[in-house]
Design a protein around this motif. Structure first.
Motif, PDB file in Angstrom:
ATOM      1  N   ILE A  33      -0.414   1.884   1.563  1.00 34.87           N
ATOM      2  CA  ILE A  33      -0.434   0.517   2.080  1.00 34.87           C
ATOM      3  C   ILE A  33       0.765  -0.278   1.577  1.00 34.87           C
ATOM      4  CG2 ILE A  33      -1.729  -1.638   2.236  1.00 34.87           C
ATOM      5  CD1 ILE A  33      -3.113   0.659   3.649  1.00 34.87           C
ATOM      6  N   ASP A  34       1.609  -0.673   2.509  1.00 33.13           N
ATOM      7  CA  ASP A  34       2.651  -1.674   2.278  1.00 33.13           C
ATOM      8  C   ASP A  34       2.715  -2.431   3.602  1.00 33.13           C
ATOM      9  OD1 ASP A  34       4.700  -3.162   1.339  1.00 33.13           O
ATOM     10  OD2 ASP A  34       6.247  -1.646   1.582  1.00 33.13           O
ATOM     11  N   SER A  35       1.518  -2.934   4.039  1.00 30.19           N
ATOM     12  CA  SER A  35       0.960  -2.830   5.370  1.00 30.19           C
ATOM     13  C   SER A  35       0.728  -1.324   5.551  1.00 30.19           C
ATOM     14  CB  SER A  35       1.900  -3.332   6.465  1.00 30.19           C
ATOM     15  OG  SER A  35       2.089  -4.714   6.389  1.00 30.19           O
ATOM     16  N   THR A  88       0.145   2.125  -3.220  1.00 31.55           N
ATOM     17  CA  THR A  88       1.044   1.034  -2.846  1.00 31.55           C
ATOM     18  C   THR A  88       2.423   1.294  -3.450  1.00 31.55           C
ATOM     19  OG1 THR A  88       0.544  -0.276  -4.821  1.00 31.55           O
ATOM     20  CG2 THR A  88      -0.908  -0.582  -2.904  1.00 31.55           C
ATOM     21  N   SER A 167       0.210  -7.919   1.607  1.00 30.70           N
ATOM     22  CA  SER A 167      -0.422  -6.600   1.565  1.00 30.70           C
ATOM     23  C   SER A 167      -1.563  -6.571   0.560  1.00 30.70           C
ATOM     24  CB  SER A 167       0.612  -5.525   1.202  1.00 30.70           C
ATOM     25  OG  SER A 167       1.595  -5.405   2.202  1.00 30.70           O
ATOM     26  N   TYR A 170      -4.493  -7.917   2.212  1.00 32.06           N
ATOM     27  CA  TYR A 170      -5.037  -6.912   3.137  1.00 32.06           C
ATOM     28  C   TYR A 170      -5.898  -5.903   2.373  1.00 32.06           C
ATOM     29  CZ  TYR A 170      -5.135  -2.918   6.334  1.00 32.06           C
ATOM     30  OH  TYR A 170      -5.550  -1.866   7.121  1.00 32.06           O
TER      31      TYR A 170
END
Length: 477
Positions: A33-35, A88, A167, A170
């Motif tokens: 996820i980093d977006s 991440t 992020s 999110y």
């Protein structure tokens, strides 16, 4: 009379063994996820592989996962780390600037820059041989040096920081869980602080020439403590007080016992020790911009935890001056916390494969480290031999910066493998190397050791700029 195991107990044993085996082979889904990132190639130590789709990748419990920018394992290696549910950019490295610069690079390679809800990597660019060649020469710690070679419009640090902040939101919205992943209670923990830069942007280099001098102070310190149900017990240690880059040895810490109620509002391991720690307790990213009793903070703070290695990382990076801060505000530091028995027992003896990138040249070497000596196999092969008799060239003099090979217990300390060191060629020519090692695997021996050969230049504003001319990756065989 011969004793036999009751059939009921035997059945229970078989069921337990079956469940354990099934758990080990069960395939889990993790997310980069980093977006959510689509297009990263990955490989696991249990031979799973593929390309991330909306961040998703597969792994098994205990796996070490490697992520690449490219269509296969010949692409640019992003990181090697333990498999877990959420990965991440801040988890992929031990250094603050590299975390943010990885986000900058991923955002700059996004083929849908007008929609940051997902990063879809530009596969055509990453498949280009020349681009990959340039990519493998970059040092993500100093990414701006590489913009001309990459011919890539890099997003700014500010945009990357804001994106990491989004992020984090999110992740909190989609991956919050009450599952306890770690119990730090009653463990003797070591807390290591490494200064990378001081507030004026001066690099914190450890001069190996003077490391045994009684007046020499290193750019790292430590605290040892245990948390039980009622108290935090601090043990004698060198402490964490610094004068600029270097440890203030006059402010060492003595034994102290503090009631746990004093830490009820703390974050991280101490804050959740009594209740048990969830993933969200030990992972996060924040942009700080506030007045701390007259000392204005404008910085990023990241914290990450790996359940497999039991390593808790915190990284802090100043973001420069603003309307409240007039000095350079470029300090950087790393903080590692882990069970005491782990951090000083990284096994370095054995066979390593070194891949060295310098300009358009890529060289590979097979090395054997044994009893303080580094040997090389003179034959260039696709894989390194396990037969120690093949390692006949003594090349120790080529690695004077690998200073931990003379440690008495034949293991390295985590801080030794995450320092900028100054050493001397031919006795008087100063050289600089930054070492970086993120442990992977339960024994901490499956990570990639990075060696960045560098030059250091003082700028007119008093800051120091680092330039990398050779990058090496060391993988233990």
């Amino acid at each position: 009379m011969k004793k036999t195991i009751p059939s009921s107990l035997l059945l229970i044993y078989i069921v337990i063994e079956t469940i354990s085996a099934a758990s080990a082979t069960e395939v889990h889904t993790g997310y980069f996820i980093d977006s959510p990132v689509t297009g990263l190639y990955y490989q696991t130590s249990s031979e799973l592989s593929g390309t991330t789709n909306k961040g998703a990748f597969n792994y098994r419990s205990g796996d070490v996962v490697r992520f690449f920018l490219g269509k296969d394992e010949n692409g640019y290696l992003v990181s090697t780390l333990s498999g877990q549910e959420v990965i991440t950019p801040t988890l992929t490295t031990t250094t603050p600037s590299k975390s943010i610069n990885l986000t900058r690079l991923l955002l700059s390679l996004d083929s849908t820059p007008n929609d940051r809800k997902e990063i879809i990597l530009a596969s055509k660019m990453l498949s280009d041989i020349n681009f990959q060649q340039q990519l493998k020469n970059i040092d993500l710690n100093v990414l701006d040096q590489s913009t001309k070679d990459l011919n890539l419009n890099l997003v700014s640090v500010k945009e990357a920081v804001n994106h990491l902040n989004q992020s984090q939101q999110y992740i909190e919205n989609n991956f919050t869980s009450n599952e306890i992943i770690y119990h730090p209670i009653n463990k003797r923990l070591e807390h290591i602080i490494i200064k990378k830069k001081d507030s004026q942007g001066r690099l914190c280099a450890y001069d190996l020439k003077y490391r045994n001098h009684p007046r020499s102070s290193p750019p790292f310190g430590n605290i040892e403590y245990t948390i039980n149900k009622t108290h935090l017990i601090q043990y004698p240690s060198v402490g964490d007080y610094f004068n600029g880059c270097f440890l203030d040895k006059t402010k060492s810490l003595s034994s102290e016992k503090t009631h746990i109620s004093q830490f009820k509002h703390w974050e991280g391991l101490i804050g959740c020790a009594n209740t048990g720690c969830t993933r969200n307790d030990l992972n996060g990213f924040s942009l700080d911009n506030y007045n701390d009793e007259g000392d204005w903070k404008y910085r990023t703070t990241a914290m990450n935890f790996d359940p497999e290695t039991e390593l808790f990382m915190e990284k802090v990076q100043g973001l420069g001056p603003n309307e409240h801060i007039k000095h350079q505000n470029q300090s950087e530091k790393i903080i590692f916390t882990y069970p005491k028995e782990k951090g000083k027992n990284i096994p370095f003896e054995g066979i390593w494969r070194q891949t060295q990138y310098q300009g358009k040249t890529i060289n590979s070497y097979c090395l054997l480290i044994k009893q303080g000596v580094i040997f090389q196999d003179p034959e260039v092969k696709d894989s390194c031999s396990q037969n120690e008799k093949h390692y006949v060239l003594n090349v120790t003099k080529k690695y004077p910066d690998m200073w931990w090979i003379n440690n008495e217990n034949k293991t390295a300390h985590l801080e030794q493998m995450n320092l900028l060191v100054r050493w001397y060629q031919n006795g008087n020519q100063p050289q600089h190397t930054t070492w970086e090692y993120l442990p992977a695997g339960e024994e901490w021996n499956q990570g990639i050791l990075y060696r960045y050969r560098q030059t250091v230049q003082r700028q007119s504003d008093g800051t120091e700029e680092i330039n990398t001319f050779t990058v090496s990756e060391f993988s233990k065989i």
